[in-house]
Design a protein around this motif. Structure first.
Motif, PDB file in Angstrom:
ATOM      1  N   HIS A   1       2.700  -5.920  41.973  1.00 38.69           N
ATOM      2  CA  HIS A   1       3.791  -6.891  42.049  1.00 38.69           C
ATOM      3  C   HIS A   1       3.689  -7.809  40.832  1.00 38.69           C
ATOM      4  O   HIS A   1       2.621  -8.325  40.525  1.00 38.69           O
ATOM      5  CB  HIS A   1       3.682  -7.696  43.344  1.00 38.69           C
TER       6      HIS A   1
ATOM      7  N   VAL B   1      12.854  -5.322  46.492  1.00 39.53           N
ATOM      8  CA  VAL B   1      12.258  -5.354  45.158  1.00 39.53           C
ATOM      9  C   VAL B   1      13.008  -4.404  44.230  1.00 39.53           C
ATOM     10  O   VAL B   1      13.642  -3.438  44.677  1.00 39.53           O
ATOM     11  CB  VAL B   1      10.760  -4.962  45.178  1.00 39.53           C
TER      12      VAL B   1
ATOM     13  N   LYS C   1       7.014  -4.224  39.624  1.00 40.88           N
ATOM     14  CA  LYS C   1       7.749  -4.480  40.863  1.00 40.88           C
ATOM     15  C   LYS C   1       8.079  -5.964  40.899  1.00 40.88           C
ATOM     16  O   LYS C   1       7.184  -6.809  40.802  1.00 40.88           O
ATOM     17  CB  LYS C   1       6.894  -4.082  42.071  1.00 40.88           C
TER      18      LYS C   1
END
Length: 188
Positions: free
Chosen positions: A36, A79, A86
């Protein structure tokens, strides 16, 4: 490179729509699991308008491109994902809007095809189910697109669905598409 113009839905047969939908290949976002990276600064408004840092994205090609890398996570968040990053994206309601519908056949043999605000075409049925949620202003219909992503069925398209359901005359009122029945009432 300019994007090809979208064909007129009313001029296509359901077989044409199915072929075009099959030809539209999407990246395998469900197989990409990068770290992420943060927030994209993007938001999809409840009317289907995509925004970046508060301004609407006006280039249709950009919206289409971003829509192909959109994924819904197990926790319900959204996302944008590539093989290497991401990023979170805020979605106010549903990430897509069904803006046009074409019906062929009658009763249990009926098929309902939809065009999304991104230009994507799909036919309602077991893989693309319609569901109806209770909303403050009446039923809110949704169409499953892929991987937990849904399209809010636009109000004018919903009225077309309701007209078909009333003409069917069944109880509960509903529509058939691709062999599946969808009641036009919110699930309990």
């Amino acid at each position: 490179m300019p994007m090809p113009t979208q064909p007129d839905l009313s001029s296509l047969s359901l077989a044409d729509i199915a072929r075009l939908a099959e030809e539209h290949k999407l990246p395998p976002v469900d197989k990409w699991n990068p770290e992420h990276c943060g927030d994209s600064g993007m938001r999809i408004a409840s009317d289907g308008t995509w925004h970046h840092e508060g301004s609407p994205i006006t280039r249709t090609e950009m919206v289409r491109l971003f829509s192909t890398i959109l994924r819904r996570e197990e926790d319900g968040s959204y996302v944008l994902v590539t093989p290497v990053e991401k990023l979170d994206i805020a979605v106010e309601d549903a990430p897509f809007v069904a803006v046009e519908m074409k019906a062929e056949g009658a009763g249990e043999a009926m098929k309902l095809a939809f065009r999304l605000n991104t230009g994507d075409l799909l036919t309602a049925g077991p893989d693309h189910a319609l569901r109806f949620a209770a909303g403050e202003d009446g039923p809110r219909p949704y169409l499953h697109v892929r991987g937990g992503l849904e399209a809010l069925v636009g109000r004018s398209v919903y009225y077309e669905l309701a007209e078909i359901a009333l003409a069917n005359g069944g109880t509960p009122a509903g529509v058939w598409s691709n062999g599946a029945f969808f009641a036009l009432e919110p699930a309990a």
